[in-house]
Design a protein around this motif. Structure first.
Motif, PDB file in Angstrom:
ATOM      1  N   PRO A   1       0.826  -1.222   0.000  1.00 14.45           N
ATOM      2  CA  PRO A   1       0.000   0.000   0.000  1.00 14.45           C
ATOM      3  C   PRO A   1       0.852   1.260   0.000  1.00 14.45           C
ATOM      4  O   PRO A   1       0.477   2.263  -0.619  1.00 14.45           O
ATOM      5  CB  PRO A   1      -0.789  -0.104   1.305  1.00 14.45           C
ATOM      6  N   LYS A   2       2.014   1.206   0.628  1.00 10.98           N
ATOM      7  CA  LYS A   2       2.889   2.373   0.705  1.00 10.98           C
ATOM      8  C   LYS A   2       3.307   2.804  -0.706  1.00 10.98           C
ATOM      9  O   LYS A   2       3.253   3.991  -1.047  1.00 10.98           O
ATOM     10  CB  LYS A   2       4.123   2.010   1.544  1.00 10.98           C
ATOM     11  N   TRP A   3       3.697   1.835  -1.526  1.00 10.64           N
ATOM     12  CA  TRP A   3       4.165   2.192  -2.866  1.00 10.64           C
ATOM     13  C   TRP A   3       3.030   2.606  -3.782  1.00 10.64           C
ATOM     14  O   TRP A   3       3.178   3.482  -4.630  1.00 10.64           O
ATOM     15  CB  TRP A   3       4.984   1.048  -3.476  1.00 10.64           C
ATOM     16  N   ARG A   4       1.871   1.981  -3.598  1.00 12.81           N
ATOM     17  CA  ARG A   4       0.729   2.404  -4.423  1.00 12.81           C
ATOM     18  C   ARG A   4       0.400   3.869  -4.147  1.00 12.81           C
ATOM     19  O   ARG A   4       0.094   4.635  -5.062  1.00 12.81           O
ATOM     20  CB  ARG A   4      -0.485   1.513  -4.157  1.00 12.81           C
ATOM     21  N   LYS A   5       0.494   4.242  -2.891  1.00 17.52           N
ATOM     22  CA  LYS A   5       0.228   5.635  -2.547  1.00 17.52           C
ATOM     23  C   LYS A   5       1.305   6.551  -3.146  1.00 17.52           C
ATOM     24  O   LYS A   5       1.009   7.621  -3.676  1.00 17.52           O
ATOM     25  CB  LYS A   5       0.181   5.801  -1.022  1.00 17.52           C
ATOM     26  N   ALA A   6       2.550   6.063  -3.097  1.00 19.53           N
ATOM     27  CA  ALA A   6       3.647   6.879  -3.643  1.00 19.53           C
ATOM     28  C   ALA A   6       3.447   7.110  -5.144  1.00 19.53           C
ATOM     29  O   ALA A   6       3.673   8.211  -5.644  1.00 19.53           O
ATOM     30  CB  ALA A   6       4.989   6.180  -3.386  1.00 19.53           C
ATOM     31  N   TRP A   7       3.020   6.076  -5.864  1.00 14.93           N
ATOM     32  CA  TRP A   7       2.787   6.240  -7.308  1.00 14.93           C
ATOM     33  C   TRP A   7       1.645   7.214  -7.569  1.00 14.93           C
ATOM     34  O   TRP A   7       1.728   8.047  -8.459  1.00 14.93           O
ATOM     35  CB  TRP A   7       2.448   4.889  -7.977  1.00 14.93           C
ATOM     36  N   THR A   8       0.587   7.080  -6.780  1.00  5.71           N
ATOM     37  CA  THR A   8      -0.563   7.973  -6.946  1.00  5.71           C
ATOM     38  C   THR A   8      -0.155   9.410  -6.649  1.00  5.71           C
ATOM     39  O   THR A   8      -0.462  10.331  -7.410  1.00  5.71           O
ATOM     40  CB  THR A   8      -1.706   7.559  -5.998  1.00  5.71           C
ATOM     41  N   ASP A   9       0.571   9.601  -5.530  1.00  5.04           N
ATOM     42  CA  ASP A   9       0.990  10.948  -5.158  1.00  5.04           C
ATOM     43  C   ASP A   9       1.871  11.569  -6.231  1.00  5.04           C
ATOM     44  O   ASP A   9       1.810  12.768  -6.483  1.00  5.04           O
ATOM     45  CB  ASP A   9       1.738  10.921  -3.813  1.00  5.04           C
ATOM     46  N   ALA A  10       2.698  10.741  -6.860  1.00  2.73           N
ATOM     47  CA  ALA A  10       3.606  11.268  -7.889  1.00  2.73           C
ATOM     48  C   ALA A  10       2.923  11.332  -9.252  1.00  2.73           C
ATOM     49  O   ALA A  10       3.512  11.782 -10.224  1.00  2.73           O
ATOM     50  CB  ALA A  10       4.855  10.389  -7.971  1.00  2.73           C
ATOM     51  N   ASP A  11       1.665  10.848  -9.336  1.00  2.52           N
ATOM     52  CA  ASP A  11       0.914  10.828 -10.595  1.00  2.52           C
ATOM     53  C   ASP A  11       1.732  10.111 -11.685  1.00  2.52           C
ATOM     54  O   ASP A  11       1.834  10.558 -12.816  1.00  2.52           O
ATOM     55  CB  ASP A  11       0.601  12.263 -11.037  1.00  2.52           C
ATOM     56  N   SER A  12       2.319   8.985 -11.277  1.00  3.79           N
ATOM     57  CA  SER A  12       3.310   8.317 -12.120  1.00  3.79           C
ATOM     58  C   SER A  12       2.754   7.791 -13.445  1.00  3.79           C
ATOM     59  O   SER A  12       3.493   7.613 -14.392  1.00  3.79           O
ATOM     60  CB  SER A  12       3.922   7.139 -11.359  1.00  3.79           C
ATOM     61  N   PHE A  13       1.459   7.526 -13.490  1.00  4.88           N
ATOM     62  CA  PHE A  13       0.938   6.806 -14.654  1.00  4.88           C
ATOM     63  C   PHE A  13       0.064   7.652 -15.562  1.00  4.88           C
ATOM     64  O   PHE A  13      -0.625   7.132 -16.425  1.00  4.88           O
ATOM     65  CB  PHE A  13       0.179   5.550 -14.186  1.00  4.88           C
ATOM     66  N   ARG A  14       0.087   8.963 -15.341  1.00  6.96           N
ATOM     67  CA  ARG A  14      -0.707   9.832 -16.219  1.00  6.96           C
ATOM     68  C   ARG A  14      -0.141   9.774 -17.632  1.00  6.96           C
ATOM     69  O   ARG A  14       1.057   9.903 -17.842  1.00  6.96           O
ATOM     70  CB  ARG A  14      -0.683  11.274 -15.703  1.00  6.96           C
ATOM     71  N   ALA A  15      -1.029   9.543 -18.589  1.00 10.41           N
ATOM     72  CA  ALA A  15      -0.605   9.475 -19.983  1.00 10.41           C
ATOM     73  C   ALA A  15      -0.524  10.887 -20.539  1.00 10.41           C
ATOM     74  O   ALA A  15      -1.482  11.653 -20.435  1.00 10.41           O
ATOM     75  CB  ALA A  15      -1.600   8.650 -20.797  1.00 10.41           C
ATOM     76  N   VAL A  16       0.607  11.215 -21.122  1.00 13.18           N
ATOM     77  CA  VAL A  16       0.800  12.539 -21.684  1.00 13.18           C
ATOM     78  C   VAL A  16       1.159  12.391 -23.161  1.00 13.18           C
ATOM     79  O   VAL A  16       2.087  11.664 -23.504  1.00 13.18           O
ATOM     80  CB  VAL A  16       1.924  13.301 -20.952  1.00 13.18           C
ATOM     81  N   ALA A  17       0.394  13.060 -24.012  1.00  8.91           N
ATOM     82  CA  ALA A  17       0.649  12.975 -25.452  1.00  8.91           C
ATOM     83  C   ALA A  17       1.856  13.840 -25.797  1.00  8.91           C
ATOM     84  O   ALA A  17       1.720  14.997 -26.171  1.00  8.91           O
ATOM     85  CB  ALA A  17      -0.581  13.418 -26.230  1.00  8.91           C
TER      86      ALA A  17
END
Length: 859
Positions: A16-32
């Motif tokens: 859960p710690k890392w899932r939160k870290a990814w969300t907080d960093a918006d790691s998976f937002r797709a950018v064109a």
RNA sequence: GCCGCCGUAGCUCAGUGGUAGAGCGCAUCCUUGGUAAGGCUGAGGUCGGCAGUUCAAUCCUGCCCGGCGGCACCA
């Protein structure tokens, strides 16, 4: 030296710690990003049943491996998620439990979203939508009307497949072995007015364009090709001989070359001519009626015995007007294929032969197989359908089959008796469903103006809030006020269409909507131009001729309407296998859940007993996990005990992704042990030291080899192989431990662990992050570039070459990599073990394959 | 009937024209302060069968056997 004072790896804390870290960093937002190559990864979106099953875990883990890998390799990745949310389960729940389908569906979505998020998928959740969102299906209504305006959508009365359980019509593709694909009910034929999409207009393109889909499984392409069923042949007219209600009968054939072998002309029982004949001939009427009754279901049509009725009508043979052929009504002829009429050549068609033998009609062979004598060649009970030369055919004699076909077609065209013609098995796509929980078809019926499209500015046509699901049938049609409206054209009273769209319409464009899920237009062209096509689509093979065909069609139709630039939605397709589990039954046949069964092992024998009672249990085959066989394993229970990473790792490691994977408790425990052993290796590496020595060469080479192998394995969808290499490498790390390791080993381990953390990230992303931190990595693994390898280091400096004598392995030698044959020969002949083997023999030849093997031929 | 895929260790599966591998399971031993755990070592394979090509075949070719899937009165 690091003492063993740390705790064991704890996924419950870490994940859960890392899932939160990814969300907080918006790691998976797709950018064109126009400066980077794009990669669109999509798994077939789920129906929101409310519960995640292992099949989902595997499907989404597979896609996540690709998404994370491509992201690490510098691609701008789009990996979205949505919900295929219309459909019957919600209506059934409404009927059974009195809940609102909308509320039920959104509740399920909320629950399933939480479970999916728990999987740690690298998804851009900001693009999420459900097909039952008004915002989505309103846009669907917009393009539906565009296709309607272009004539690609139409309404007609026809015989349709009626599913008596789901109380709705089904498209041809949705009838499997005569049964509804969802309900399993025997499908009936009914005559109804229905909406259709003109997929047959695209039949040629849908076939031709398959060839370019080189990243699709051949199997799926073959299935689509078979389904579309293009055949090239000849349509021509027989002229009637004598008195007849019509002047000619048009037939279709793929074998114009066999025209001289014709025995009779056959028409379908529902052919218009059959009706004319029946009108004057009570026996014919009875036969037609019998065919109609006997053919209530698809399944029955396929097994029915061949039957016919001689109408007494005669036609003239096109090549010889004095030659008359009888006209039969035959039950095996289908009205909706070709022209509903055929000429029969029994010598070269098994169906025709069966029919002719039954009714004593003539059988005249016209194709002579190679090497057969025309005086003795005869047809028995088996038609000859192979190659050969024309005979018994006047002017066609001596031609091969292809030339004869061409010549007959040309003659027919010159004589204006017929024309070369392409016929398809594919039918137009029936999209009407008599259900309320679907996308309403945006038209109204006006007494004066007929069918009128709802104006675009009046969209969306949304559901009423208060639908009564207490009775069966179409609840939308029963609603007291919803359907009553005014005609957009004349302003007079009109009623809304109460059929809704097949849910396969919903899923035939969602991939394009993901490019910009909030656009005003159905598809944001600029965004779609960047992201489309889907580079890698992943899902089950069961949609080979359903969803995948519809999606291809809609993509082409929207492209022709100028709404999309691509003509194929999915450049790459991968069909993953199922998750299976052993089945267990009590003596009385009752199914048991895996958790109720205790397994004991003696040697290689496995026995099962019912927990607590000791009653013997029969262990059955491993089958697809299903509620009915009770052989399911709940993902959340596995996550709870072993963590998400272990579950992901196991479903990815045990089989090639396109094959079934057999879930076993031993297997997931193995994956869990791997997770722990990986952590141990990272945990035992000293922290904060800088390398003081030249890294150990062997471990270094192994590391570079590993990077190469895992990279290639992911690129080629052999995830299980890649994971096998990681397992092997971990054993090598264990053999080169940090504890007591030389400075050279420690230095090499540093490089190895840095690569290893990144290599496991697509499979076990949470563990990878934890390991990365432990060795002092920069930032997070999700942001780290994929490791690279030095090709020179993937080869060993010294090669061990096996030495064969006469093809059998007799020893081995060491030689420098790249050693020339002459040099290797010297080493071999200096080796005492080998020379001993050669005593008393004469060496005839020495074959040296550079860096691989030596073979001595001696006698 | 037609088309396709598969057959390698007890199980699930990698792999390659040239030394047969992994995980699980199994056996022996060690550890008993990582403990509903960890580790060492090991056994186990005519690579479905038969033939052909080759110096060499588990791999290529042909035939056969077995399993799975798709299509199937489509003229």
């Amino acid at each position: 030296m690091a003492p063993h004072d740390s705790k064991r790896y704890n996924p419950k804390e870490s994940e859960p710690k890392w899932r939160k870290a990814w969300t907080d960093a918006d790691s998976f937002r797709a950018v064109a990003d126009p400066n980077r190559p794009k990669y669109y990864v999509l798994e077939m979106f789920p129906y929101p049943s409310g519960r995640l099953h292992m099949g989902h875990v595997r499907n989404y883990a597979l896609g996540d491996v690709i998404a994370r890998f491509k992201r690490a390799r510098g691609f701008s990745v789009l990996h979205p998620m949505g919900w295929d949310a219309f459909g019957l389960p919600a209506e059934n729940a409404a009927m059974e439990r009195g809940v609102d389908p909308k509320a039920w569906t959104y509740d399920n979505i909320a629950r399933m979203r939480d479970e999916l998020k728990q999987l740690g998928l690298s998804i851009d959740w900001s693009r999420e939508f459900a097909t039952c969102d008004v915002e989505y299906y309103g846009k669907q209504q917009a393009w539906f009307l565009d296709l309607f305006a272009k004539g690609l959508v139409y309404r007609k009365e026809g015989v349709v497949n009626w599913d008596p359980v789901d109380q709705t019509v089904l498209a041809n593709e949705q009838v499997v072995d005569g049964r509804g694909w969802r309900s399993g009910a025997v499908v009936e034929k009914r005559k109804l007015s229905q909406w259709f999409m003109r997929i047959t207009d695209y039949a040629d393109q849908l076939t031709d364009d398959l060839a370019a889909l080189d990243r699709w499984p051949d199997k799926v392409r073959v299935m689509q090709e078979n389904w579309i069923g293009r055949s090239k042949g000849l349509k021509f007219r027989f002229h009637m001989a004598g008195e007849a209600p019509v002047s000619e009968i048009e037939v279709y054939t793929t074998r114009p070359d066999t025209l001289y072998g014709a025995s009779f002309v056959g028409i379908a029982p529902d052919h218009p001519l059959a009706a004319e004949v029946a009108a004057r001939d009570p026996k014919a009427a009875a036969f037609v009626e019998e065919c109609r009754r006997g053919a209530a279901t698809e399944a029955e049509i396929e097994t029915a015995e061949k039957k016919g009725y001689d109408t007494g009508l005669r036609v003239k043979h096109p090549f010889d007007p004095s030659w008359e052929l009888p006209v039969w009504i035959a039950n095996f002829i289908l009205m909706d294929y070709g022209t509903g009429a055929i000429f029969a050549c029994p010598a070269h068609d098994q169906r025709d032969l069966d029919f002719c033998r039954k009714y004593g009609l003539s059988v005249r062979p016209v194709i002579l197989p190679d090497g057969e004598d025309p005086r003795t060649f005869a047809i028995g009970e088996e038609a000859y359908t192979g190659p050969g030369i024309l005979y018994n055919s006047n002017g066609l004699d001596g031609l091969n089959i292809e030339s004869a076909k061409r010549q007959v077609i040309q003659w027919m065209e010159t004589e204006r008796r017929g024309e070369g013609s392409t016929v398809f098995r594919l039918r137009d796509w029936g999209v009407s469903r008599q259900r309320a929980w679907g996308c309403p078809i945006p038209v109204v019926h006006c007494e004066k103006d007929g069918v009128v499209a709802v104006p675009k500015d009046a969209l969306p046509v949304a559901h009423p809030a208060d639908i009564d699901f207490s009775k069966s049938g179409n609840a939308l049609d029963r609603h007291p006020t919803w359907k009553h409206t005014t005609c957009p054209k004349c302003g007079g009273p009109a009623t809304r269409e109460t059929d809704t769209l097949d849910t396969f319409v919903d899923s035939s464009w969602y991939f394009a909507r993901f490019a910009n899920p909030h656009a005003d237009e159905p598809i944001d062209q600029a965004a779609a131009d960047y992201w489309m096509p889907v580079d890698q689509y992943i899902g089950g093979i069961e949609h080979a001729v359903l969803h995948l065909l519809y999606a291809r069609f809609v993509t082409k139709a929207l492209a022709d309407d100028g709404q999309l630039s691509v003509r194929e939605p999915f450049a790459g397709l991968f069909t993953q296998g199922m998750v299976t589990h052993e089945t267990y039954r009590r003596q009385n046949g009752e199914w048991l859940e895996p958790r109720e069964v205790e397994i004991t092992v003696e040697g290689n024998l496995r026995r099962a007993v019912l927990g607590g009672t000791g009653e013997p249990v029969v262990i059955g085959d491993s089958e697809k996990m299903s509620k009915s066989k009770r052989n399911t394993v709940a993902p959340e229970e596995i996550f709870d005990v072993y963590g998400v990473d272990a579950a992901r790792l196991f479903v990815l490691s045990d089989s090639p992704p396109d094959r079934d994977v057999q879930w076993t408790s031993g297997g997931v425990q193995g994956a869990w042990r791997f997770v722990n052993r990986v952590w141990d290796e990272f945990d035992s590496q000293p922290q904060g030291e800088t390398a003081t020595a030249e890294p150990d060469a062997e471990l270094r080479r192994a590391t570079h080899k590993l990077v190469k192998q895992v990279t290639e394995a992911i690129d080629t969808f052999r995830f299980n192989s890649g994971i096998a290499r990681l397992y092997e490498f971990l054993n090598l790390l264990k053999a080169n431990p940090a504890k007591g390791g030389s400075p050279a080993v420690l230095a090499a381990r540093r490089e190895a662990l840095s690569a290893f953390a990144r290599l496991i990230a697509p499979f076990t992303p949470h563990l990878a992050e934890e390991c990365w931190v432990r060795i002092g990595g920069q930032g997070m693994v999700v942001e780290a570039p994929w490791p690279t390898f030095d090709p020179a280091l993937t080869e060993d400096a010294v090669k061990i070459l096996p030495v064969q004598v006469n093809g059998k392995r007799r020893g081995e030698i060491s030689a420098p990599a790249g050693a020339e044959p002459a040099e290797v020969e010297k080493i071999v002949l200096a080796d005492p073990d080998i020379t001993q083997r050669l005593e008393g023999l004469t060496v005839r030849k020495i074959i040296v394959v550079k860096d691989r093997i030596v073979n001595i031929v001696a006698a």
